[in-house]
Scaffold this active site. Structure first.
Site, short mmCIF file in Angstrom:
data_model
loop_
_atom_site.label_atom_id
_atom_site.label_comp_id
_atom_site.label_asym_id
_atom_site.label_seq_id
_atom_site.Cartn_x
_atom_site.Cartn_y
_atom_site.Cartn_z
CD GLU A 245 -9.05 -16.53 -12.53
OE1 GLU A 245 -9.35 -15.49 -13.16
OE2 GLU A 245 -7.93 -16.70 -12.01
CB CYS A 279 -14.00 -14.08 -18.87
SG CYS A 279 -12.38 -14.77 -19.21
P1 NAP Z 1 -21.90 -20.22 -14.72
O1 NAP Z 1 -23.32 -20.31 -15.09
O2 NAP Z 1 -21.52 -19.41 -13.54
O3 NAP Z 1 -21.39 -21.74 -14.52
C1 NAP Z 1 -20.06 -22.02 -14.21
C2 NAP Z 1 -19.97 -23.37 -13.53
O4 NAP Z 1 -20.58 -23.29 -12.24
C3 NAP Z 1 -20.71 -24.48 -14.27
O5 NAP Z 1 -19.97 -25.68 -14.18
C4 NAP Z 1 -22.00 -24.59 -13.49
O6 NAP Z 1 -22.63 -25.83 -13.60
C5 NAP Z 1 -21.46 -24.38 -12.08
N1 NAP Z 1 -22.48 -24.08 -11.08
C6 NAP Z 1 -23.73 -23.58 -11.26
N2 NAP Z 1 -24.35 -23.47 -10.06
C7 NAP Z 1 -23.48 -23.89 -9.12
C8 NAP Z 1 -23.52 -24.01 -7.71
N3 NAP Z 1 -24.59 -23.66 -6.99
N4 NAP Z 1 -22.44 -24.50 -7.06
C9 NAP Z 1 -21.34 -24.86 -7.74
N5 NAP Z 1 -21.23 -24.77 -9.10
C10 NAP Z 1 -22.29 -24.28 -9.77
O7 NAP Z 1 -21.02 -19.67 -15.93
P2 NAP Z 1 -21.11 -20.03 -17.48
O8 NAP Z 1 -22.35 -19.46 -18.06
O9 NAP Z 1 -20.80 -21.46 -17.68
O10 NAP Z 1 -19.85 -19.21 -18.02
C11 NAP Z 1 -19.88 -17.85 -18.30
C12 NAP Z 1 -19.31 -17.01 -17.18
O11 NAP Z 1 -17.99 -17.45 -16.85
C13 NAP Z 1 -19.17 -15.55 -17.59
O12 NAP Z 1 -19.57 -14.73 -16.52
C14 NAP Z 1 -17.68 -15.40 -17.84
O13 NAP Z 1 -17.20 -14.10 -17.72
C15 NAP Z 1 -17.12 -16.31 -16.81
N6 NAP Z 1 -15.76 -16.70 -17.16
C16 NAP Z 1 -14.72 -16.17 -16.47
C17 NAP Z 1 -13.41 -16.48 -16.83
C18 NAP Z 1 -12.24 -15.92 -16.09
O14 NAP Z 1 -11.14 -16.44 -16.28
N7 NAP Z 1 -12.39 -14.90 -15.29
C19 NAP Z 1 -13.19 -17.35 -17.90
C20 NAP Z 1 -14.28 -17.87 -18.58
C21 NAP Z 1 -15.57 -17.54 -18.21
P3 NAP Z 1 -23.88 -26.02 -14.62
O15 NAP Z 1 -23.32 -25.82 -15.98
O16 NAP Z 1 -24.32 -27.39 -14.32
O17 NAP Z 1 -24.89 -24.98 -14.25
#
Ligand code: NAP
Length: 471
Positions: A245, A279
């Site tokens: 997602e 998102c």
């Molecule tokens: P993010 O930086 O991609 O982080 C998401 C999760 O992934 C966090 O728990 C992060 O941990 C973890 N993560 C980071 N590096 C990783 C790795 N190498 N392996 C496994 N997990 C890892 O996203 P965000 O800034 O929190 O959220 C914003 C993004 O989420 C936006 O792009 C938004 O569009 C998207 N989003 C999508 C939806 C949907 O339903 N499509 C809904 C909500 C948000 P850490 O925090 O420890 O880095």
């Protein structure tokens, strides 16, 4: 708070501070998990998955139903945790907490519905005396990785269906916002979930993510987050199921027969709630030439009513961004757009972690504010001359999560539904709308797979085919 690991609540000497996005104060601390903790979680989850597989659907229903009731009772407490760690206004925290309880209630119902199918094998030539049917079984261990922006709601979309399907789940919440997830796990354990079946490891994704995602004991990864991290996880995951997602830069088409005031209200809600950190936030308004000016006037007047401030103060309409670096990035993108010829109609000023709600007009599709995901309080408006141009522009992106159109013309609306490449399509509302029971997910680089308890349970179970060869 402590993390839930190995079936118990665990602390560590190394801590992560969870900071208020509003004033930088320390809300709480959580342990800094490492790769050894992931190994413990996996060994424990193997035991948890076996316990869960022995439970009946009704037993799983009862647990989830109880969790949902407890969440509803403690809704205000949950809303305040969400607001304190994430920075969204309390009214939005309350909506998130209410919806989160509903997701668990929906998941409880799905626990009773792991249907199989009888396959009429004699429909194949020469096949007689065979009886074939499918059974659905849990996939085993699920890893649920979630982003900062809906720290309770999105964790529920992972934990609820995983437990409903009879799996063990290892949660990895965002480092900025782990408290809501830990609180949720407390409720799951209190409601009777086997403690080995639900764990929550806190720690940096960049340090513990690969150990979790690459391990073959994990049979399913459900990830919500940014496109680039999602792609990285797909690379390391190997042969296992993944639901992704990911992000978007959602378009909203405004045709000339729309009511500008109604569109302005929807675009304001859809573009600026949670400071645009959703998102499916409306990022690109694509407005027909004949309504362009009227829409901008109405939109500006709506957006200028959004007051910013302490998200815990009831009158505040928009809180801060999650990090100051994100506020800087959004204000730089706004400045780049202005330098490239866009007009800043209102907002766009950075104050610490706040960016005042911004509208840019005359945005060109190749500007970063249009083609990348802003994930902040800025909406760009672009002028088009007809429905063909509007649909082409809406599709001119690698993303495809949510799109919207305002029109009373059913032919335009139907063309939008058929031709716009997006997983969620809204007619006469903004891009930001979701009911938690619907199949929700993106096309193209916005991801793959669907959430919504019914659909997530399907993706968290395996189908086995059995054939009786009768004499
Ligand atoms: P993010 O930086 O991609 O982080 C998401 C999760 O992934 C966090 O728990 C992060 O941990 C973890 N993560 C980071 N590096 C990783 C790795 N190498 N392996 C496994 N997990 C890892 O996203 P965000 O800034 O929190 O959220 C914003 C993004 O989420 C936006 O792009 C938004 O569009 C998207 N989003 C999508 C939806 C949907 O339903 N499509 C809904 C909500 C948000 P850490 O925090 O420890 O880095």
């Amino acid at each position: 708070m402590r993390m839930h690991l190995g079936g118990e609540w665990v602390d560590k000497s190394q801590k992560i501070e969870v900071l208020s996005p509003y004033d930088g104060s320390v809300v709480d601390t959580v342990p800094k998990g490492d790769a050894n903790d992931i190994e413990t979680a996996l060994q424990t989850a193997e035991r948890g998955a076996k316990i869960m597989a022995q439970m009946t659907g009704f037993e799983r229903y009862e647990i989830l139903h109880k969790v949902s009731e407890m969440m509803a009772e403690r809704s205000e407490e949950l809303a305040r945790i969400i607001t304190m760690e994430e920075g969204k206004i309390l009214a939005e925290g309350r909506i998130e907490a209410t919806r989160a309880a509903e997701i668990i209630a929906l998941s409880a119902e799905e626990a009773k519905r792991l249907y199989g199918e009888v396959i009429p094998l004699e429909g194949a030539p020469g096949v007689e005396g065979k009886f074939g049917f499918t059974v659905r079984v849990p996939c085993g261990i699920v890893a649920g990785i979630s982003p900062f922006n809906f720290p309770l709601h999105l964790v529920c979309h992972k934990a609820g269906p995983a437990i409903a399907a009879g799996n063990a789940i290892i949660l990895k919440p965002a480092t900025d916002t782990p408290l809501s997830a830990l609180k949720l796990v407390e409720l799951f354990v209190e409601a009777g979930t086997p403690p080995e079946a639900i764990q929550c490891v806190t720690g940096a994704g960049s340090e513990i993510g690969d150990a979790l995602c690459s391990d073959s004991r994990v049979r399913k990864i459900t990830f919500t987050g940014s496109r680039d991290i999602g792609e990285h996880i797909c690379h390391v995951a190997g042969l296992k199921r993944v639901t992704m997602e990911l992000g978007s830069n959602s378009p909203l088409i405004v045709m000339p027969d729309a009511d500008p005031e109604k569109v302005a209200k929807a675009a304001t809600m859809s573009g600026f709630s949670n400071a645009g950190q959703v998102c499916i936030s409306t990022q690109r308004v694509i407005a027909h030439d004949r309504i362009y000016g009227d829409f901008l006037d109405a939109f500006k007047s709506e957006v200028e009513q959004i007051s910013i401030g302490d998200p815990l103060d009831e009158p505040t309409k928009m809180g801060p961004m999650i990090r100051e670096s994100d506020a800087s990035r959004v204000s730089e993108w706004i400045q780049d757009a202005v330098n490239g010829g866009a007009k800043l109609l209102t907002g766009g000023e950075k104050h610490d972690q706040f960016v005042t709600p911004a509208i840019l007009s005359d945005v060109k599709p190749d500007m970063q504010i249009s083609c990348d995901e802003v994930f902040g309080p800025a909406v760009g408006v672009t002028r088009v001359n007809d429905i063909d141009e509007a649909i082409t522009l809406a599709n001119d992106t690698n993303y495809g999560l949510s799109a919207a159109i305002f029109t009373e013309n059913i032919n335009w609306a139907m063309r939008f539904v058929r031709e716009v490449d997006s997983g969620n399509l809204m007619v006469n509302w903004g891009t930001q709308w979701r009911a938690d029971l619907m199949p929700y997910g993106g096309l193209k680089e916005s991801g793959m797979g669907k959430e919504g308890p019914k659909y997530a349970v399907e993706e968290m179970t395996e189908t086995k085919m059995a054939i009786f060869h009768l004499s």
